[in-house]
Design an enzyme around this catalytic site. Structure first.
Site, PDB file in Angstrom:
ATOM      1  N   ARG A  68      46.200  57.381  60.721  1.00 44.44           N
ATOM      2  CA  ARG A  68      46.727  57.435  59.355  1.00 44.44           C
ATOM      3  C   ARG A  68      47.550  56.182  59.058  1.00 44.44           C
ATOM      4  O   ARG A  68      47.444  55.589  57.975  1.00 44.44           O
ATOM      5  CB  ARG A  68      47.567  58.698  59.159  1.00 44.44           C
ATOM      6  CG  ARG A  68      46.757  59.985  59.084  1.00 44.44           C
ATOM      7  CD  ARG A  68      47.620  61.173  58.725  1.00 44.44           C
ATOM      8  NE  ARG A  68      48.369  61.689  59.854  1.00 44.44           N
ATOM      9  CZ  ARG A  68      47.968  62.683  60.646  1.00 44.44           C
ATOM     10  NH1 ARG A  68      46.787  63.248  60.433  1.00 44.44           N
ATOM     11  NH2 ARG A  68      48.718  63.121  61.635  1.00 44.44           N
ATOM     12  N   ASP A 123      39.261  69.339  49.572  1.00 44.42           N
ATOM     13  CA  ASP A 123      39.141  70.180  50.760  1.00 44.42           C
ATOM     14  C   ASP A 123      38.612  71.539  50.327  1.00 44.42           C
ATOM     15  O   ASP A 123      38.779  71.945  49.162  1.00 44.42           O
ATOM     16  CB  ASP A 123      40.501  70.331  51.458  1.00 44.42           C
ATOM     17  CG  ASP A 123      40.382  70.787  52.894  1.00 44.42           C
ATOM     18  OD1 ASP A 123      40.387  69.925  53.790  1.00 44.42           O
ATOM     19  OD2 ASP A 123      40.262  72.007  53.132  1.00 44.42           O
ATOM     20  N   ALA A 137      32.562  69.122  50.362  1.00 43.35           N
ATOM     21  CA  ALA A 137      32.606  67.655  50.327  1.00 43.35           C
ATOM     22  C   ALA A 137      31.343  67.060  49.725  1.00 43.35           C
ATOM     23  O   ALA A 137      31.408  66.117  48.920  1.00 43.35           O
ATOM     24  CB  ALA A 137      32.826  67.115  51.741  1.00 43.35           C
ATOM     25  N   PHE A 167      37.971  66.133  53.012  1.00 45.85           N
ATOM     26  CA  PHE A 167      38.470  66.972  54.105  1.00 45.85           C
ATOM     27  C   PHE A 167      39.950  66.650  54.314  1.00 45.85           C
ATOM     28  O   PHE A 167      40.424  66.481  55.441  1.00 45.85           O
ATOM     29  CB  PHE A 167      37.691  66.742  55.403  1.00 45.85           C
ATOM     30  CG  PHE A 167      36.199  66.780  55.257  1.00 45.85           C
ATOM     31  CD1 PHE A 167      35.513  67.988  55.246  1.00 45.85           C
ATOM     32  CD2 PHE A 167      35.472  65.607  55.103  1.00 45.85           C
ATOM     33  CE1 PHE A 167      34.138  68.028  55.106  1.00 45.85           C
ATOM     34  CE2 PHE A 167      34.091  65.629  54.961  1.00 45.85           C
ATOM     35  CZ  PHE A 167      33.422  66.843  54.956  1.00 45.85           C
ATOM     36  N   ASP A 203      37.005  62.784  57.209  1.00 43.53           N
ATOM     37  CA  ASP A 203      37.526  63.382  58.447  1.00 43.53           C
ATOM     38  C   ASP A 203      37.042  64.832  58.534  1.00 43.53           C
ATOM     39  O   ASP A 203      37.835  65.778  58.442  1.00 43.53           O
ATOM     40  CB  ASP A 203      39.054  63.313  58.468  1.00 43.53           C
ATOM     41  CG  ASP A 203      39.646  63.788  59.793  1.00 43.53           C
ATOM     42  OD1 ASP A 203      38.889  63.851  60.794  1.00 43.53           O
ATOM     43  OD2 ASP A 203      40.845  64.111  59.834  1.00 43.53           O
ATOM     44  N   CYS A 252      34.874  64.301  65.246  1.00 39.06           N
ATOM     45  CA  CYS A 252      35.606  65.035  66.286  1.00 39.06           C
ATOM     46  C   CYS A 252      34.642  65.924  67.072  1.00 39.06           C
ATOM     47  O   CYS A 252      35.057  66.895  67.699  1.00 39.06           O
ATOM     48  CB  CYS A 252      36.742  65.856  65.691  1.00 39.06           C
ATOM     49  SG  CYS A 252      36.215  67.181  64.587  1.00 39.06           S
TER      50      CYS A 252
END
Length: 420
Positions: A236, A275, A304, A252, A324, A364
């Protein structure tokens, strides 16, 4: 000088006791030619690597793992309910996986954050224990101010929860300790756990932390993960350096992390956050107000892909886009679909970027390799008709280390890119 006979006798007795204790453990025998990863300290013994089990270990029991020729490999904890049949912790035959072992591993993890990383600020948040990376496979501990949040993804460590909680109380004196569970782990490990307060007083809701000058309100009991995405802390801050004067689309966005950093520290012109969680967006809006930037931040609830489609149809463009998304592949069979999704998502984001725009794109999904993710980005750029340059290749913050012995625990890739 001759040795003291009494000392020699004592050492011999201790060694004999250790050998006796080891011999009493059930034995997990590894198949022929399958032992090398475990000698190399990989902590997960899957069902398919096991030839047989000698003895009748209960779920959570300590076992010794040996080769097909009977050579000792390691001591671990057994779970007949999981595809990870044994989690390995100690590669010393004389070192039991007991309270002393747990205490020493916790001390080592805390020392890293305290003495090396200097993550002791009372108003901040930090990962204190990072599962395999700290030699405690199946245990995650995060600190948020005076509170600790545990995640247990190992049945055996969940069985030792009271010991772990007591050790954390003794070492850290938290105001309270909470338990959060991870999606899918109850079925994967045979766990019967419920989120809630384990010890002490409940945290305020919201509670507040500070990160590089940005104030964040969090919900530790209802928020995703353990309440916040601490692993993206440094990413960030890195992104904020590219955002001066830019309009930012933060997809997100959860509770506003990347967007708030861009506004408060980067000097962004404005942020649109999107989101699927209405609860997260309420906190994001409150965080924008808390930091005095609500007049330049807007939030939208929605999928999204649909948000991207609408913005493209409206002809909108942004100086920076952040992607993200949550984990897109939980099993190897889902990797092809995940890569297709990453390519589609990044293509749509590139189509919304103004020339020389900044794209922050993350994965991720630990099962998706860095090479495959980069290939998905290349496909996205070609399909969008844009040139893409990777400016920074990043991972999680340093309090989320990775174990060199367990590549699977490297899960977060973050790329900061320029899109011509």
């Amino acid at each position: 000088m001759s040795e003291n006979p009494s000392e020699v006798e004592t050492e011999t007795t201790i060694a004999a006791d250790a050998d006796s204790a080891l011999a009493a453990l059930p034995v997990v025998v590894i198949k022929k030619r399958r032992a090398l990863p475990f000698f190399s300290r990989h902590p997960w013994v899957f069902t398919g690597a096991i030839a047989r089990v000698e003895g009748d270990p209960a779920a959570g029991a300590e076992v010794q793992v040996v080769t097909d020729r009977g050579e000792f490999i390691a001591r671990g904890l057994f779970n007949p309910h999981s595809n990870i049949r044994v989690r390995l912790y100690s590669w010393r035959a004389d070192c039991a996986v007991d309270e002393t072992f747990l205490s020493e591993r916790l001390d080592a993890a805390l020392a890293l954050r305290r003495d090396v990383l200097d993550r002791n600020q009372p108003e901040s948040a930090c990962r204190l224990v990072a599962s395999e990376a700290d030699g405690l496979s199946g245990l995650t501990v995060d600190r948020y101010g005076k509170w600790l949040v545990l995640q247990l993804t190992s049945f055996a460590l969940a069985e030792r929860r009271d010991v772990i909680v007591r050790l954390l109380k003794e070492k850290l004196s938290p105001a309270g300790i909470l338990l959060r569970t991870e999606k899918g782990i109850r079925d994967a490990e045979g766990l019967q756990l419920s989120d809630g307060l384990l010890e002490g007083e409940a945290p305020p809701s919201p509670m507040f932390i500070e990160e590089f000058g940005v104030q964040y309100g969090l919900d530790l009991l209802q928020g995703q993960k353990t309440g916040f995405y601490l692993d993206q802390r440094d990413n960030r801050a890195a992104f904020a350096k590219y955002t001066a004067g830019r309009s930012v689309l933060d997809l997100f966005c959860y509770t506003g992390g990347f967007g708030l950093s861009a506004m408060v520290n980067g000097g962004a012109r404005g942020v649109l956050g999107a989101d699927a969680s209405e609860a997260a967006l309420k906190i994001a809006q409150a965080n924008a107000e808390l930091n005095g930037v609500a007049d330049r931040m807007a939030f939208e609830k929605g999928d999204a892909f649909r948000v991207l489609d609408r913005l493209r149809e409206e002809g909108q463009q942004f100086g920076a886009v952040v992607l993200d998304p949550p984990k897109m592949a939980r099993h190897r069979s889902a990797v092809p679909s995940a890569l297709k999704g990453y390519a589609q998502l990044n293509r749509a984001a590139m189509e919304l970027l103004s020339p020389n725009g900044i794209l922050v794109t993350c994965s991720c999904s630990g099962l998706v390799s860095r090479a495959d993710f980069e290939a998905a980005l290349a496909k996205a750029a070609i399909d969008a008709g844009r040139n893409l340059q990777i400016l920074e290749t990043r991972g999680p913050a340093a309090d989320h280390p990775a174990s060199v012995f367990c590549p699977e625990n490297h899960y977060l890739d973050c790329y900061i890119c320029r899109v011509e």
